[in-house]
Design a protein around this motif. Structure first.
Motif, PDB file in Angstrom:
ATOM      1  N   ASP A 118       0.814  -1.220   0.000  1.00 43.14           N
ATOM      2  CA  ASP A 118       0.000   0.000   0.000  1.00 43.14           C
ATOM      3  C   ASP A 118       0.849   1.273   0.000  1.00 43.14           C
ATOM      4  OD1 ASP A 118      -2.557  -1.280   0.208  1.00 43.14           O
ATOM      5  OD2 ASP A 118      -2.155  -1.627   2.346  1.00 43.14           O
ATOM      6  N   VAL A 151       0.812   3.969  -3.081  1.00 46.66           N
ATOM      7  CA  VAL A 151      -0.459   4.687  -3.247  1.00 46.66           C
ATOM      8  C   VAL A 151      -0.681   5.645  -2.086  1.00 46.66           C
ATOM      9  CG1 VAL A 151      -2.971   4.408  -3.314  1.00 46.66           C
ATOM     10  CG2 VAL A 151      -1.516   2.859  -4.611  1.00 46.66           C
ATOM     11  N   THR A 155     -10.364   1.698   2.237  1.00 44.61           N
ATOM     12  CA  THR A 155     -10.414   1.378   0.811  1.00 44.61           C
ATOM     13  C   THR A 155     -11.742   1.828   0.205  1.00 44.61           C
ATOM     14  OG1 THR A 155     -11.354  -0.829   1.172  1.00 44.61           O
ATOM     15  CG2 THR A 155      -8.947  -0.651   1.154  1.00 44.61           C
ATOM     16  N   ASP A 156     -11.721   1.979  -1.097  1.00 45.04           N
ATOM     17  CA  ASP A 156     -12.972   2.288  -1.803  1.00 45.04           C
ATOM     18  C   ASP A 156     -13.692   0.986  -2.125  1.00 45.04           C
ATOM     19  OD1 ASP A 156     -11.682   1.191  -4.031  1.00 45.04           O
ATOM     20  OD2 ASP A 156     -11.540   3.090  -5.109  1.00 45.04           O
ATOM     21  N   TYR A 206     -13.724  -0.709  -4.647  1.00 47.81           N
ATOM     22  CA  TYR A 206     -12.929  -1.606  -5.489  1.00 47.81           C
ATOM     23  C   TYR A 206     -11.705  -2.149  -4.758  1.00 47.81           C
ATOM     24  CZ  TYR A 206     -15.835   0.725  -8.899  1.00 47.81           C
ATOM     25  OH  TYR A 206     -16.921   1.239  -9.573  1.00 47.81           O
ATOM     26  N   ARG A 250      -9.276  -0.298  -3.470  1.00 50.86           N
ATOM     27  CA  ARG A 250      -8.111   0.577  -3.614  1.00 50.86           C
ATOM     28  C   ARG A 250      -7.941   1.430  -2.361  1.00 50.86           C
ATOM     29  NH1 ARG A 250     -10.061   3.012  -9.261  1.00 50.86           N
ATOM     30  NH2 ARG A 250     -11.700   3.522  -7.796  1.00 50.86           N
ATOM     31  N   VAL A 297      -7.517   4.511  -0.075  1.00 48.79           N
ATOM     32  CA  VAL A 297      -7.895   5.924  -0.209  1.00 48.79           C
ATOM     33  C   VAL A 297      -7.426   6.752   0.990  1.00 48.79           C
ATOM     34  CG1 VAL A 297      -9.879   5.369  -1.674  1.00 48.79           C
ATOM     35  CG2 VAL A 297     -10.224   5.648   0.786  1.00 48.79           C
TER      36      VAL A 297
END
Length: 181
Positions: free
Chosen positions: A9, A12, A58-59, A61, A63, A65
């Motif tokens: 992670d 990102v 996470t969102d 999907y 991912r 955030v």
């Protein structure tokens, strides 16, 4: 939409926290990616040792955030720290993450109070937390702690989420959903 931190992670999260509107409010500051890798590893080690509890937000999907953490855990209380990347502001992730994380803390850990200190200049975060019905004014409830965090300069607001009040709120929300159905 929360999961434990994983080293993959890092890239990102580092990109998201580097935004100038996010960086000043991030507890886990790092100027370079290598520095952030060290921070991530330190956080993961601290969690393994029981010194903090940390999750990646996470969102839908999966991912990353942002992040949410409980740190300075003492006497069944700890401080909440959360941040979201700029592209995800105003999308409802903050409230969702707080409620999921706080529920996990109260259910799975011996936590009674979650404290939230927010700089008085961070109006976005103050506005967001004031929307939560289960939050108390920490200046009144934890007056000594409020004085401690503002000992040098009056820069923080303090908010408290108490386990019993939180569960009463959640029960009330569930009852309202049943009544509306």
């Amino acid at each position: 939409m929360l999961r434990k931190r994983e080293i993959h992670d890092s890239s990102v999260l580092f990109e998201l926290l580097s935004h100038p509107e996010v960086f000043p409010f991030v507890r886990e500051k790092a100027q370079t990616f290598d520095e952030y890798m060290f921070v991530m590893k330190s956080i993961m080690d601290a969690e393994e040792n029981g010194n903090l509890i940390s999750r990646v937000i996470t969102d839908e999907y999966g991912r990353a955030v942002g992040t949410i953490n409980l740190f300075d855990i003492y006497d069944r209380s700890g401080y909440l720290a959360t941040w979201l990347g700029k592209p995800f502001h105003g999308m409802g992730y903050n409230q969702m993450a707080k409620e999921m994380f706080i529920e996990e803390l109260f259910r799975d850990y011996d936590i009674e109070n979650v404290l939230v200190k927010i700089r008085k200049t961070n109006l976005r975060s103050i506005k967001a937390i004031e929307k939560l019905s289960y939050v108390l004014d920490g200046e009144e409830v934890f007056h000594d702690e409020y004085k401690r965090i503002n000992a040098e300069e009056d820069i923080y607001r303090l908010f408290v989420v108490n386990k019993h009040l939180f569960y009463a709120y959640m029960k009330n929300e569930q009852e309202e959903v049943v009544l509306e159905a």
